[in-house]
Design a protein around this motif. Structure first.
Motif, PDB file in Angstrom:
ATOM      1  N   ALA A   9       0.824  -1.221   0.000  1.00  0.00           N
ATOM      2  CA  ALA A   9       0.000   0.000   0.000  1.00  0.00           C
ATOM      3  C   ALA A   9       0.852   1.262   0.000  1.00  0.00           C
ATOM      4  O   ALA A   9       0.539   2.242   0.687  1.00  0.00           O
ATOM      5  N   ASN A  10       1.955   1.214  -0.792  1.00  0.00           N
ATOM      6  CA  ASN A  10       2.859   2.369  -0.847  1.00  0.00           C
ATOM      7  C   ASN A  10       3.321   2.800   0.538  1.00  0.00           C
ATOM      8  O   ASN A  10       3.358   3.992   0.879  1.00  0.00           O
ATOM      9  N   HIS A  11       3.660   1.796   1.347  1.00  0.00           N
ATOM     10  CA  HIS A  11       4.243   1.983   2.686  1.00  0.00           C
ATOM     11  C   HIS A  11       3.255   2.536   3.712  1.00  0.00           C
ATOM     12  O   HIS A  11       3.683   3.027   4.766  1.00  0.00           O
ATOM     13  N   LEU A  12       1.961   2.460   3.418  1.00  0.00           N
ATOM     14  CA  LEU A  12       0.960   2.874   4.395  1.00  0.00           C
ATOM     15  C   LEU A  12       0.572   1.663   5.252  1.00  0.00           C
ATOM     16  O   LEU A  12       0.266   0.597   4.720  1.00  0.00           O
ATOM     17  N   LEU A  13       0.615   1.825   6.564  1.00  0.00           N
ATOM     18  CA  LEU A  13       0.304   0.736   7.491  1.00  0.00           C
ATOM     19  C   LEU A  13      -0.972   1.058   8.275  1.00  0.00           C
ATOM     20  O   LEU A  13      -1.215   2.211   8.630  1.00  0.00           O
TER      21      LEU A  13
ATOM     22  N   PHE B 210      -0.467   4.605   9.805  1.00  0.00           N
ATOM     23  CA  PHE B 210       0.910   5.015  10.090  1.00  0.00           C
ATOM     24  C   PHE B 210       1.633   5.240   8.770  1.00  0.00           C
ATOM     25  O   PHE B 210       1.492   4.482   7.822  1.00  0.00           O
ATOM     26  N   ASN B 211       2.422   6.317   8.720  1.00  0.00           N
ATOM     27  CA  ASN B 211       3.219   6.674   7.550  1.00  0.00           C
ATOM     28  C   ASN B 211       2.373   7.325   6.458  1.00  0.00           C
ATOM     29  O   ASN B 211       2.731   7.314   5.282  1.00  0.00           O
ATOM     30  N   TYR B 212       1.240   7.879   6.826  1.00  0.00           N
ATOM     31  CA  TYR B 212       0.336   8.519   5.872  1.00  0.00           C
ATOM     32  C   TYR B 212       0.966   9.803   5.335  1.00  0.00           C
ATOM     33  O   TYR B 212       1.518  10.605   6.094  1.00  0.00           O
ATOM     34  N   SER B 213       0.878   9.997   4.018  1.00  0.00           N
ATOM     35  CA  SER B 213       1.524  11.158   3.396  1.00  0.00           C
ATOM     36  C   SER B 213       0.634  11.754   2.310  1.00  0.00           C
ATOM     37  O   SER B 213      -0.410  11.196   1.949  1.00  0.00           O
ATOM     38  N   LEU B 214       1.064  12.888   1.763  1.00  0.00           N
ATOM     39  CA  LEU B 214       0.324  13.552   0.694  1.00  0.00           C
ATOM     40  C   LEU B 214       0.212  12.697  -0.565  1.00  0.00           C
ATOM     41  O   LEU B 214      -0.685  12.914  -1.379  1.00  0.00           O
TER      42      LEU B 214
ATOM     43  N   VAL C 160      -5.912  -1.315   4.892  1.00  0.00           N
ATOM     44  CA  VAL C 160      -6.831  -1.953   5.826  1.00  0.00           C
ATOM     45  C   VAL C 160      -6.838  -3.462   5.606  1.00  0.00           C
ATOM     46  O   VAL C 160      -6.757  -4.249   6.557  1.00  0.00           O
ATOM     47  N   LEU C 161      -6.921  -3.903   4.354  1.00  0.00           N
ATOM     48  CA  LEU C 161      -6.890  -5.336   4.061  1.00  0.00           C
ATOM     49  C   LEU C 161      -5.593  -5.968   4.561  1.00  0.00           C
ATOM     50  O   LEU C 161      -5.608  -7.046   5.176  1.00  0.00           O
ATOM     51  N   GLU C 162      -4.480  -5.301   4.312  1.00  0.00           N
ATOM     52  CA  GLU C 162      -3.191  -5.846   4.735  1.00  0.00           C
ATOM     53  C   GLU C 162      -3.019  -5.772   6.252  1.00  0.00           C
ATOM     54  O   GLU C 162      -2.420  -6.673   6.857  1.00  0.00           O
ATOM     55  N   GLY C 163      -3.547  -4.712   6.876  1.00  0.00           N
ATOM     56  CA  GLY C 163      -3.412  -4.583   8.322  1.00  0.00           C
ATOM     57  C   GLY C 163      -4.126  -5.701   9.057  1.00  0.00           C
ATOM     58  O   GLY C 163      -3.602  -6.251  10.039  1.00  0.00           O
ATOM     59  N   VAL C 164      -5.313  -6.082   8.584  1.00  0.00           N
ATOM     60  CA  VAL C 164      -6.032  -7.203   9.187  1.00  0.00           C
ATOM     61  C   VAL C 164      -5.244  -8.492   8.984  1.00  0.00           C
ATOM     62  O   VAL C 164      -5.124  -9.321   9.897  1.00  0.00           O
TER      63      VAL C 164
END
Length: 278
Positions: free
Chosen positions: A157-161, A183-187, A198-202
């Protein structure tokens, strides 16, 4: 023939004077009283079974009746359950094996509090919330739309956790105060990244639990069966397989696993099947 009677009505409507003592899931409890048979148009010989909790019937309906043969349920919450040959408790990771629906067997029980519930939150609170920005209800194919959007985001997810603790957690830690976060959310991040995260976090949270499940077994396993609404998503199934690094088998009609297990328990109780057949 198996007829469906709502559980509370069945319980209030059985002849309690004919109830046995301790009973197994597949035991016939007692006949229905005439007034309730007539209310639902049921025959005189309809049987009321002991039944089983959802985790127990799902383990049968998923086809995971052998020891150490796990299934992963992904619905609003999530769990990894498997039959095991003995009683055991892991107090540090909040899981234990309890009597199974199959007589003389035990079932490892645990639960992660929010899985598909995280997608429900995205749908109902962020993407199609009822507020000044959006007054309409979500489309019926909202989850399919989520899947197509998440496909546009690469693995990672482009490094979004995302941490999926929207309502605390139960296993492998019991902590109602844990909370979710991106975490690691960016512009540079898009909606597709948020959905995939969300899919990967679960799935990553499931990997955390899965390690403790294998420790509970005392050995690793090579595959597990996937049931519940989450199994309807091919993308999410692939994510689980990648994150767990195990073969994931999607059960046919995965949302009917509980119903299938309940029916098999009833067939055993009626003498139509034996547990070896199941």
């Amino acid at each position: 023939r198996i007829g469906y009677v709502p559980a509370l009505v069945a319980w209030s409507g059985i002849d309690r004077e004919k109830l046995p003592g301790l009973c197994a899931a597949s035991d016939v409890l007692a006949p229905l009283l005439a007034e309730h048979r007539e209310r639902f148009g049921l025959p005189e010989d309809v049987k009321v079974m002991g039944g089983a909790p959802d985790l127990h019937s799902a383990a049968i309906g998923a086809g995971t009746t052998r020891d150490f043969d796990p299934h992963l349920y992904v619905g609003t919450s999530s769990w990894i359950a498997a039959h095991v040959p003995r009683k055991k408790t892991d107090i540090f990771n909040n899981m234990a094996s309890l009597p199974a629906a199959i007589p003389g067997r035990y079932l490892l029980l645990n639960e992660q509090d929010t899985a598909g519930g995280c997608l429900n939150h995205l749908r109902d609170k962020l993407f199609w919330a009822s507020d000044a920005l959006e007054s309409g209800s979500p489309p019926k194919d909202a989850f399919q739309l989520f899947g197509r959007s998440a496909e546009l985001s690469p693995p990672g997810a482009n490094h979004l956790l995302f941490l999926p603790w929207l309502n605390g957690e139960r296993t492998p830690v019991e902590d109602p105060l844990l909370r979710a976060m991106f975490f690691n959310y960016s512009l540079s991040h898009q909606r597709s990244d948020v959905i995939r995260a969300v899919l990967e976090g679960v799935a990553l949270n499931t990997r955390w639990l899965f390690g403790h499940v294998e420790n509970f077994f005392g050995h690793p396993v090579s595959e597990l069966r996937l049931i519940g609404g989450g199994a309807e998503s091919e993308l999410w199934s692939r994510i689980f397989a990648d994150v767990l690094d195990r073969r994931v088998l999607r059960v046919e009609q995965p949302q009917l696993s509980n119903l299938r297990g309940a029916a098999l328990i009833a067939f055993v109780g009626l003498g139509e099947l034996g547990w070896d057949d199941v």
